[in-house]
Enzyme design. Structure first.
Site, PDB file in Angstrom:
ATOM      1  N   HIS A 102       0.834  -1.206   0.000  1.00 19.60           N
ATOM      2  CA  HIS A 102       0.000   0.000   0.000  1.00 19.60           C
ATOM      3  C   HIS A 102       0.872   1.261   0.000  1.00 19.60           C
ATOM      4  CE1 HIS A 102      -3.885  -2.099   1.269  1.00 19.60           C
ATOM      5  NE2 HIS A 102      -2.961  -3.053   1.273  1.00 19.60           N
ATOM      6  N   ASP A 145      -6.459   5.167   2.550  1.00 11.50           N
ATOM      7  CA  ASP A 145      -6.534   3.750   2.226  1.00 11.50           C
ATOM      8  C   ASP A 145      -7.908   3.162   2.549  1.00 11.50           C
ATOM      9  OD1 ASP A 145      -4.053   1.669   1.746  1.00 11.50           O
ATOM     10  OD2 ASP A 145      -5.836   0.716   2.586  1.00 11.50           O
ATOM     11  N   GLN A 148      -5.812 -11.984  -4.471  1.00  5.48           N
ATOM     12  CA  GLN A 148      -4.858 -12.510  -5.453  1.00  5.48           C
ATOM     13  C   GLN A 148      -5.454 -13.537  -6.424  1.00  5.48           C
ATOM     14  OE1 GLN A 148      -1.885 -13.710  -2.604  1.00  5.48           O
ATOM     15  NE2 GLN A 148      -1.557 -11.604  -1.960  1.00  5.48           N
TER      16      GLN A 148
HETATM   17  N1  UDP Z   1       8.781  -5.604  -3.724  1.00  6.91           N
HETATM   18  C1  UDP Z   1      10.100  -5.307  -4.004  1.00  6.91           C
HETATM   19  N2  UDP Z   1      11.052  -6.204  -3.622  1.00  6.91           N
HETATM   20  C2  UDP Z   1      10.762  -7.371  -2.994  1.00  6.91           C
HETATM   21  C3  UDP Z   1       9.401  -7.668  -2.731  1.00  6.91           C
HETATM   22  C4  UDP Z   1       8.442  -6.772  -3.115  1.00  6.91           C
HETATM   23  O1  UDP Z   1      10.417  -4.248  -4.566  1.00  6.91           O
HETATM   24  O2  UDP Z   1      11.673  -8.134  -2.691  1.00  6.91           O
HETATM   25  C5  UDP Z   1       7.745  -4.619  -4.095  1.00  6.91           C
HETATM   26  C6  UDP Z   1       7.064  -4.962  -5.402  1.00  6.91           C
HETATM   27  O3  UDP Z   1       7.788  -4.398  -6.475  1.00  6.91           O
HETATM   28  C7  UDP Z   1       5.689  -4.354  -5.196  1.00  6.91           C
HETATM   29  C8  UDP Z   1       5.441  -4.459  -3.706  1.00  6.91           C
HETATM   30  O4  UDP Z   1       6.725  -4.643  -3.109  1.00  6.91           O
HETATM   31  O5  UDP Z   1       5.709  -3.003  -5.579  1.00  6.91           O
HETATM   32  C9  UDP Z   1       4.572  -5.634  -3.309  1.00  6.91           C
HETATM   33  O6  UDP Z   1       3.257  -5.350  -3.610  1.00  6.91           O
HETATM   34  P1  UDP Z   1       2.247  -6.450  -4.138  1.00  6.91           P
HETATM   35  O7  UDP Z   1       0.926  -5.796  -4.332  1.00  6.91           O
HETATM   36  O8  UDP Z   1       2.796  -7.119  -5.330  1.00  6.91           O
HETATM   37  O9  UDP Z   1       2.211  -7.541  -3.013  1.00  6.91           O
HETATM   38  P2  UDP Z   1       2.034  -7.495  -1.413  1.00  6.91           P
HETATM   39  O10 UDP Z   1       3.386  -7.337  -0.857  1.00  6.91           O
HETATM   40  O11 UDP Z   1       1.116  -6.353  -1.088  1.00  6.91           O
HETATM   41  O12 UDP Z   1       1.433  -8.830  -1.111  1.00  6.91           O
END
Ligand code: UDP
Length: 486
Positions: free
Chosen positions: A20, A125, A395
């Site tokens: 977020h 949010d 997801q």
């Molecule tokens: N991300 C990253 N490096 C990592 C893991 C995640 O940069 O090792 C970033 C990814 O690029 C994305 C965010 O973290 O922008 C994760 O958001 P997403 O909605 O995909 O998944 P969530 O973490 O909310 O389940």
């Protein structure tokens, strides 16, 4: 001489989780790039997600974003000191509920801030449904940001309203989503159990409050672009009556290597080493595997992935969150000698990867993803086909968009929604190896890659001047200006 024109001030208040906070920072930068003053509200432990990126922006003079720090009422909600991010809280059911209680306690600080600063708009949010009433007290329009795709907004609303899962007799029997232009089949097992159970369940009540506040708010900012899911942008606006502005993919506002490497947490690998490693590989030959910021796999699942990667013979970059304590617990999940045997063709990143930077490299041929919406959009923006491996949240809907509507991915075949997949849910090595081969060899993946490349071009066009997302952001800014004037 006339008075200086009023500079709009937009305040963003993201939920305390990286999925977020990262897009909220990008949205703040989009506003700032249009000469709108932007402020992000966060808490002490989460501030580091923003500070470096904001400093870089300031130094190169392309954005000016302020940070406002609220005290996080961890202690008041019975949480350990410093437990300010959902990533820590999600691991235990008890902590998770207390975390949501702490979040509710932020309302008073928000109202004091809004009263004092009187911004022109609050982008809060979805997990802060009370923010609609708080901003109404000061006649400030509240926009909702939940970080969903249009498709998943529609799917969630249709499931809530029509309960199509009532028409099947078992958890594994499929049902179709009603009213929409595509045939989308899901099972009860793939939905959050809270959606279907007791109407008094706290999470179900929370979702009702979220929906109510969304309908009462000024509108919704969507991190997507029209050309990606036009049917669902229309459905959402016309059939579900939501007032929306799509401004994505917001990650495309990061242009320099430094900006891309500074998203989220500090990266656990030197980014130039990582790029040099990728430079040594053939185009589209490396599989990138990452499950976002929240998913934590049990050791047997990590072990199956490792064995499949080894026997597939494919090049890979694998991001492992469990392994971020300097390899101390490696023996629990990593076959002995794995890294020696895969040296040169495989890279494990223990902790945080510079995801956008990796995905954009031409050596990346496929992305194994948990289907978080940010990750999917980042994969689409890079033109990379995907292996979908949804775990929880929304997801499973994102998976359907990728595999059944956009046709740029194959599913690994996860059957059950679960915050913490257990031993019974482990996806076996043979299945993983088959999809790894499918996504790196043959005509099927080539067709998917072509489609993914076309979507990438559309994504870049959407955010370019005059594109659909660029224009929607202009429309929103104009509307906020006229709201201010009147
Ligand atoms: N991300 C990253 N490096 C990592 C893991 C995640 O940069 O090792 C970033 C990814 O690029 C994305 C965010 O973290 O922008 C994760 O958001 P997403 O909605 O995909 O998944 P969530 O973490 O909310 O389940």
């Amino acid at each position: 001489m006339g008075a200086e024109p009023h500079q709009l001030h937009v305040v963003l208040f993201p939920f305390q989780a990286h999925g977020h906070m990262i897009p909220a920072l990008d949205i703040a930068r989009l506003f700032a790039a249009r000469n709108v003053k932007s402020t992000i509200i966060t808490t002490p432990v989460n501030a580091s997600t923003f500070t470096k990126a904001i400093e870089t922006g300031r130094r190169v003079g392309n954005s000016y974003i302020d940070l406002e720090i609220f005290k996080f009422p961890a202690k008041e909600a019975g949480l350990p000191e410093g437990c300010e991010n959902a990533e820590i809280a999600i691991k235990q059911e008890g902590l998770n509920q207390r975390f949501f209680l702490a979040v509710e306690l932020l309302q008073e600080q928000l109202e004091q801030y809004l009263d004092r600063v009187r911004p022109d708009c609050l982008v809060a949010d979805m997990f802060f449904p009370w923010a609609t009433a708080s901003s109404a007290k000061f006649n400030i329009p509240r926009l909702v940001f939940h970080g969903f795709s249009y498709f998943s907004i529609c799917a969630q609303e249709l499931i809530r309203a029509y309960e199509p899962f009532q028409n099947v007799s078992s958890d594994d029997e499929t049902f179709s989503l009603p009213l929409i232009p595509h045939e989308i089949k899901l099972t009860r097992s793939q939905l959050s159990p809270e959606l279907m159970g007791d109407k008094d369940h706290p999470m179900r009540k929370k979702m009702e409050m979220i929906k109510k506040s969304e309908l009462e708010s000024y509108g919704v900012i969507v991190n997507s672009f029209y050309e990606l899911e036009p049917d669902y942008a229309e459905f959402c606006r016309k059939e579900l009556g939501r007032k929306t502005w799509h401004v994505g993919p917001v990650s495309l506002c990061n242009r320099s290597i430094q900006e891309k490497a500074e998203r989220g947490k500090e990266v656990s690998i030197n980014e130039s080493e990582c790029l040099t490693w990728l430079d040594s590989k053939k185009p589209a030959s490396v599989v990138y595997i990452c499950f976002g910021s929240l998913v934590q796999f049990i050791a047997p699942q990590l072990h199956e992935i490792a064995v499949a990667l080894e026997s597939s013979g494919k090049n890979f970059i694998w991001v492992v969150r469990n392994g971020n304590n300097n390899g101390k617990n490696d023996e629990e999940w990593l076959p002995s000698g794995f890294e020696q045997r895969t040296e040169g063709r495989g890279l494990i990143i223990r902790g945080w990867a510079p995801q956008v930077l990796i995905l954009e490299h031409e050596a990346i041929g496929a992305f194994v993803t948990h289907c978080g919406w940010n990750s999917i959009l980042e994969g689409i923006s890079a033109g990379v086909p995907m292996v979908t491996w949804p775990i929880f949240a929304e997801q499973f809907y994102n998976e359907k968009l990728v595999t059944d509507i956009l046709k740029i991915g194959v599913s690994v075949g996860v059957k059950k929604w679960s915050r913490m997949p257990s031993v019974e849910d482990v996806i076996r090595r043979e299945v993983i190896e088959t999809v790894l081969r499918e996504m790196t060899e043959g005509d099927v993946v080539e067709e998917m890659r072509q489609r993914a490349k076309q979507l990438k071009d559309k994504a870049w066009n959407a955010v370019a001047e005059g594109g659909s997302s660029y224009s929607d952001l202009s429309a929103l800014i104009n509307e906020l200006r006229s709201y201010h004037t009147h």
